[in-house]
Structures are given as structure tokens and as C-alpha cells.
Design a protein around this motif. Structure first.
Motif, PDB file in Angstrom:
ATOM      1  N   ALA A 187       0.830  -1.210   0.000  1.00  0.00           N
ATOM      2  CA  ALA A 187       0.000   0.000   0.000  1.00  0.00           C
ATOM      3  C   ALA A 187       0.863   1.257   0.000  1.00  0.00           C
ATOM      4  O   ALA A 187       0.581   2.221  -0.727  1.00  0.00           O
ATOM      5  CB  ALA A 187      -0.927  -0.011   1.205  1.00  0.00           C
ATOM      6  N   VAL A 188       1.935   1.262   0.800  1.00  0.00           N
ATOM      7  CA  VAL A 188       2.823   2.431   0.828  1.00  0.00           C
ATOM      8  C   VAL A 188       3.546   2.583  -0.505  1.00  0.00           C
ATOM      9  O   VAL A 188       3.722   3.693  -1.020  1.00  0.00           O
ATOM     10  CB  VAL A 188       3.813   2.309   1.993  1.00  0.00           C
ATOM     11  CG1 VAL A 188       4.785   3.480   1.993  1.00  0.00           C
ATOM     12  CG2 VAL A 188       3.072   2.261   3.319  1.00  0.00           C
ATOM     13  N   LEU A 189       3.969   1.458  -1.101  1.00  0.00           N
ATOM     14  CA  LEU A 189       4.631   1.527  -2.401  1.00  0.00           C
ATOM     15  C   LEU A 189       3.680   2.027  -3.486  1.00  0.00           C
ATOM     16  O   LEU A 189       4.100   2.737  -4.413  1.00  0.00           O
ATOM     17  CB  LEU A 189       5.181   0.145  -2.785  1.00  0.00           C
ATOM     18  CG  LEU A 189       6.388  -0.333  -1.981  1.00  0.00           C
ATOM     19  CD1 LEU A 189       6.761  -1.750  -2.390  1.00  0.00           C
ATOM     20  CD2 LEU A 189       7.580   0.603  -2.187  1.00  0.00           C
ATOM     21  N   LEU A 190       2.400   1.660  -3.374  1.00  0.00           N
ATOM     22  CA  LEU A 190       1.416   2.189  -4.312  1.00  0.00           C
ATOM     23  C   LEU A 190       1.340   3.712  -4.230  1.00  0.00           C
ATOM     24  O   LEU A 190       1.347   4.411  -5.257  1.00  0.00           O
ATOM     25  CB  LEU A 190       0.050   1.564  -4.031  1.00  0.00           C
ATOM     26  CG  LEU A 190      -1.131   2.108  -4.840  1.00  0.00           C
ATOM     27  CD1 LEU A 190      -0.933   1.839  -6.327  1.00  0.00           C
ATOM     28  CD2 LEU A 190      -2.445   1.491  -4.350  1.00  0.00           C
ATOM     29  N   GLY A 191       1.278   4.231  -3.019  1.00  0.00           N
ATOM     30  CA  GLY A 191       1.272   5.686  -2.861  1.00  0.00           C
ATOM     31  C   GLY A 191       2.547   6.330  -3.368  1.00  0.00           C
ATOM     32  O   GLY A 191       2.519   7.419  -3.960  1.00  0.00           O
ATOM     33  N   MET A 192       3.687   5.643  -3.167  1.00  0.00           N
ATOM     34  CA  MET A 192       4.958   6.185  -3.641  1.00  0.00           C
ATOM     35  C   MET A 192       4.983   6.274  -5.173  1.00  0.00           C
ATOM     36  O   MET A 192       5.414   7.282  -5.745  1.00  0.00           O
ATOM     37  CB  MET A 192       6.107   5.309  -3.152  1.00  0.00           C
ATOM     38  CG  MET A 192       7.488   5.799  -3.560  1.00  0.00           C
ATOM     39  SD  MET A 192       8.807   4.629  -3.147  1.00  0.00           S
ATOM     40  CE  MET A 192       8.489   3.340  -4.375  1.00  0.00           C
ATOM     41  N   HIS A 193       4.474   5.231  -5.845  1.00  0.00           N
ATOM     42  CA  HIS A 193       4.479   5.249  -7.312  1.00  0.00           C
ATOM     43  C   HIS A 193       3.489   6.275  -7.869  1.00  0.00           C
ATOM     44  O   HIS A 193       3.764   6.900  -8.899  1.00  0.00           O
ATOM     45  CB  HIS A 193       4.154   3.851  -7.839  1.00  0.00           C
ATOM     46  CG  HIS A 193       5.221   2.847  -7.546  1.00  0.00           C
ATOM     47  ND1 HIS A 193       6.553   3.078  -7.802  1.00  0.00           N
ATOM     48  CD2 HIS A 193       5.156   1.587  -7.024  1.00  0.00           C
ATOM     49  CE1 HIS A 193       7.272   2.017  -7.449  1.00  0.00           C
ATOM     50  NE2 HIS A 193       6.448   1.118  -6.972  1.00  0.00           N
ATOM     51  N   VAL A 194       2.373   6.438  -7.205  1.00  0.00           N
ATOM     52  CA  VAL A 194       1.433   7.481  -7.627  1.00  0.00           C
ATOM     53  C   VAL A 194       2.082   8.861  -7.480  1.00  0.00           C
ATOM     54  O   VAL A 194       1.927   9.739  -8.354  1.00  0.00           O
ATOM     55  CB  VAL A 194       0.127   7.381  -6.822  1.00  0.00           C
ATOM     56  CG1 VAL A 194      -0.771   8.572  -7.112  1.00  0.00           C
ATOM     57  CG2 VAL A 194      -0.605   6.088  -7.157  1.00  0.00           C
TER      58      VAL A 194
END
Length: 405
Positions: free
Chosen positions: A307-314
Motif C-alpha cells: 500500500a505504501v509503495l502504491l502511494g509512492m508510485h502514484v
């Protein structure tokens, strides 16, 4: 003087281990090794692992490359066509050194290039939809490889990961879920569900079993290679970052936000850069998650990390203007979600759709209309059955039951 006997020193040699104990330890280790090999063989041959995740990868990368080709359609000639600064002659010189090749340099004709571009768009769309997935996966890999190699210095780093995933997806059975192939197979097997299976000869049955086992093994190896590739990508990126002083000092994102090449919205980049504490925390969290990613995949902590990596890529896509790279990484992370998560999505979608459907409003009942005369046969004089209270929205079946009571 009499002869004195020298006292013998006590023996310090370790007692010899019985042969039966050594045999028992060796037998235990041998059985453990056989059990591990048996578990690995069962993992590879029993059933295809993560068929839903493979389908998500197919849909994600097919859609991503389709959008990429459509977005670059006005600039296709400058990037890959005959009018590109990176001419076919320069591309051929590079291919002689690297061993790459591309179908785009087979001819200098503009009509041939336009045909190849249209075929690339059609191939990406059909691969995304899962039509003849086996053949389309090979064609999709050829398309991505050809466009990537034709002008390798004209695009960003996002297509590198798409190239690797396109090659890996050729090995997987990525059309067994959420595809036109799966729909066609379901429609074929539905009418013949009660029909007896045709009798096959022993050799034909063995050939079919061997084919199914080989397909399963190749698919599982492809999925494991994809997962290993993503782990290696995150781990190496994190280890590379900690070698420099900017990431250790928490200032790496500050410099990235102030590069004009990576400022799609300069005002937004400057606004984020006004909070140095947030920049430092984001830098440390990025390095920590990338280094720890391969070690959290076997527990529930991976969901929080994903979930944190998803926010980072966004954030990378919005702030740095790298949507292709961010999309490729987000799709790659989907391989680590279990199949039960993807299988629950249709049920969750139907449940949400049912809740959002607005039910027709029932008109208010006027005062004093609580009882209506019974419908149908007349009431006999002196009968104990009188008027039956009924609702205006009662169904015919409800009124029939109340009349026959």
C-alpha cells in the motif's frame, strides 16, 4: 633408587560416536532433503499458481502499452519512424554491438512503418482482452522488443520493465482468467457439462497429462521469475540508494523535485518542496521499504508495504511526470497479491452495485385504508372469515394465500 613408574596422563580423546547415531542423523537429513524436493516439485506441478495475478499482469501491461502507443501517436515518426533522429542506420550499428533486433528497420518505407504501428496497437489491445492469448503473448513480446530496441535512447526507463515482463508473460498461462479465451472455454464446457467424457486411448491420455504438467511447470516458473525480478529490482534500488549521501541525508527528493526535466507541474513541485521534514521522511521510508521488500513477502506486513509503495508510485507519476514507469511498477506489484483477493473482487463489485441501486419509492398509504375487502369469492353469511388486512404493495401470491386461509 627403585624404579618409579611415570603416571599416565588421562585420556582427552572424545568418545567415538556410535555408528547407529551417525546413521540416524544422516537418514534424518536425507529425509528432510527429500521432503523439501517433494514440496518444491508439488509446488511446480500440482496446479498453476496465481492465475488471477497473471491475468492482472496481462491486462495491466497490455493496457499500459496500448495507452503508451496511443499517447505517442502524434510523435511516432520522430521516435520510431523514418524521420527519427536515431536513424535506422544508427540503430543497425547499435544492434551489431548489442545483438538486439527490430522489425521496424526491415524497411525504410513509411507505409511499412504505419502498418507496423497499427499492428502494434491491435496486438496490445487483443493481448489485454485475452484473445488467443498464447499467440498474442508472443506477438506482444515481439512488438515491445522491436519498439524498445528501435529507439532505446528516446524513451524513459519505464519500458525496460515492460520489456522484461512481456518476455516473462510468454511463459505463463495468463489467459485462464478474465479473458475472452476463458469466456469461450466456459461457453463450450457449459452445454457439455452433463455429457459423458469421450473415451481416450492410454497414449492419448498420457500425452494430454504430460502436456498439462509441462504447461503448469512453465507457468509456475514464469510466475516465480516475475516475483524474483520485482524483488531484485526493489532490493538493488534500495541498496544503490544508501550508497549515496543524498538519500542518507534525506535530500534526494529535494533535488529531484527541482529538476526542470521532471516538473510536469512546477507549482506543485515547489509546494511539496517547502516541507523539508516531509521530504526527509519520504526519502528514508523509500529506502527502508525497498531494502526490506524481499523480506516481508511471507507475512501480512507485505500488504502494508504494498500500500505504501502504491502511494509512492502514484507520487512519482504525479510529481515527477513518469506515468509509464509508475504504472509498470504498480502492475508488477500485483503479482504478490493472493488469488483469493482477486476472486473476491467480482463479489465485492456486485455487492457495491446492489447497494448503489436506488430502490423505487413506495407511495405513502392514505389514512384509513388499513383494510380492504377480500378479492375473489364472496364471503358467506355468518362466516368467521372477514375482511383481511392487506397492503397495497402486496403481491398476487400474498393475496392468494390470505384469501385461502
Amino acid at each position: 633408587m627403585g624404579s618409579e613408574q611415570n603416571p599416565q596422563p588421562p585420556s582427552t580423546a572424545t568418545p567415538h560416536r556410535p555408528a547407529t547415531q551417525e546413521t540416524s542423523i544422516a537418514g534424518t537429513a536425507h529425509r528432510w532433503l527429500l521432503d523439501q524436493l517433494g514440496a518444491l516439485w508439488a509446488l511446480l506441478t500440482d496446479r498453476p499458481i496465481s492465475p488471477y495475478a497473471a491475468s492482472v499482469l496481462r491486462i495491466g501491461y497490455g493496457l499500459l502499452y496500448l495507452v503508451f502507443l496511443l499517447r505517442e501517436f502524434p510523435h511516432r515518426d520522430e521516435i520510431w519512424g523514418p524521420g527519427s533522429p536515431w536513424t535506422p542506420a544508427l540503430a543497425q550499428q547499435l544492434f551489431d554491438q548489442t545483438g538486439w533486433n527490430s522489425i521496424l528497420i526491415l524497411s525504410d518505407s513509411r507505409a511499412y512503418f504505419e502498418l507496423c504501428y497499427v499492428m502494434a496497437i491491435v496486438t496490445s489491445a487483443l493481448f489485454m482482452l485475452g484473445w488467443r492469448t498464447r499467440a498474442m503473448s508472443v506477438l506482444f513480446a515481439v512488438v515491445v522488443t522491436s519498439f524498445h530496441a528501435r529507439s532505446i535512447f528516446m524513451t524513459d526507463g519505464g519500458d525496460n520493465l515492460i520489456l522484461l515482463m512481456a518476455l516473462y508473460l510468454v511463459l505463463t498461462a495468463c489467459g485462464r482468467r478474465w479473458s475472452l479465451d476463458a469466456r469461450r472455454t466456459r461457453l463450450k464446457t457449459a452445454p457439455a457439462g452433463d455429457a459423458p467424457e469421450p473415451v481416450r486411448s492410454l497414449s492419448a491420455q498420457q500425452l494430454q497429462d504430460a502436456r498439462a504438467t509441462l504447461t503448469t511447470v512453465v507457468h509456475n516458473c514464469g510466475i516465480l521469475v516475475i516475483a524474483a525480478q520485482v524483488c531484485f529490482l526493489y532490493g538493488s534500488a534500495g541498496l544503490y540508494k544508501i550508497q549515496g549521501p543524498t538519500w542518507g541525508g534525506g535530500t534526494a527528493l529535494h533535488y529531484a523535485l527541482n529538476l526542470e526535466l521532471f516538473q510536469p507541474w512546477p507549482a506543485l513541485s515547489h509546494l511539496v518542496d517547502e516541507y523539508p521534514m516531509v521530504i526527509a521522511i519520504a526519502s528514508y521510508v523509500t529506502v527502508l521499504l525497498q531494502v526490506a521488500f524481499p523480506f516481508v513477502l511471507f507475512g501480512r506486513l507485505k500488504y502494508a508495504v504494498l500500500a505504501v509503495l502504491l502511494g509512492m508510485h502514484v507520487g512519482i507519476a504525479v510529481l515527477l511526470g513518469l506515468p509509464l514507469f509508475s504504472g509498470a511498477m504498480i502492475v508488477a506489484d500485483a503479482v504478490f497479491l493472493p488469488d483469493r483477493f482477486y476472486a473476491s473482487l467480482p463479489r465485492l463489485w456486485r455487492r457495491v452495485a446492489q447497494r448503489t441501486v436506488v430502490s423505487p419509492s413506495v407511495p405513502a398509504r392514505p389514512a384509513g385504508s388499513g383494510c380492504v375487502p377480500p378479492q375473489g369469492r364472496p364471503v358467506a353469511p355468518g362466516s368467521m372469515h372477514g375482511a383481511v388486512p392487506a397492503r397495497k404493495d402486496a403481491t398476487p401470491a400474498t393475496r392468494l394465500v390470505s384469501e385461502q386461509s
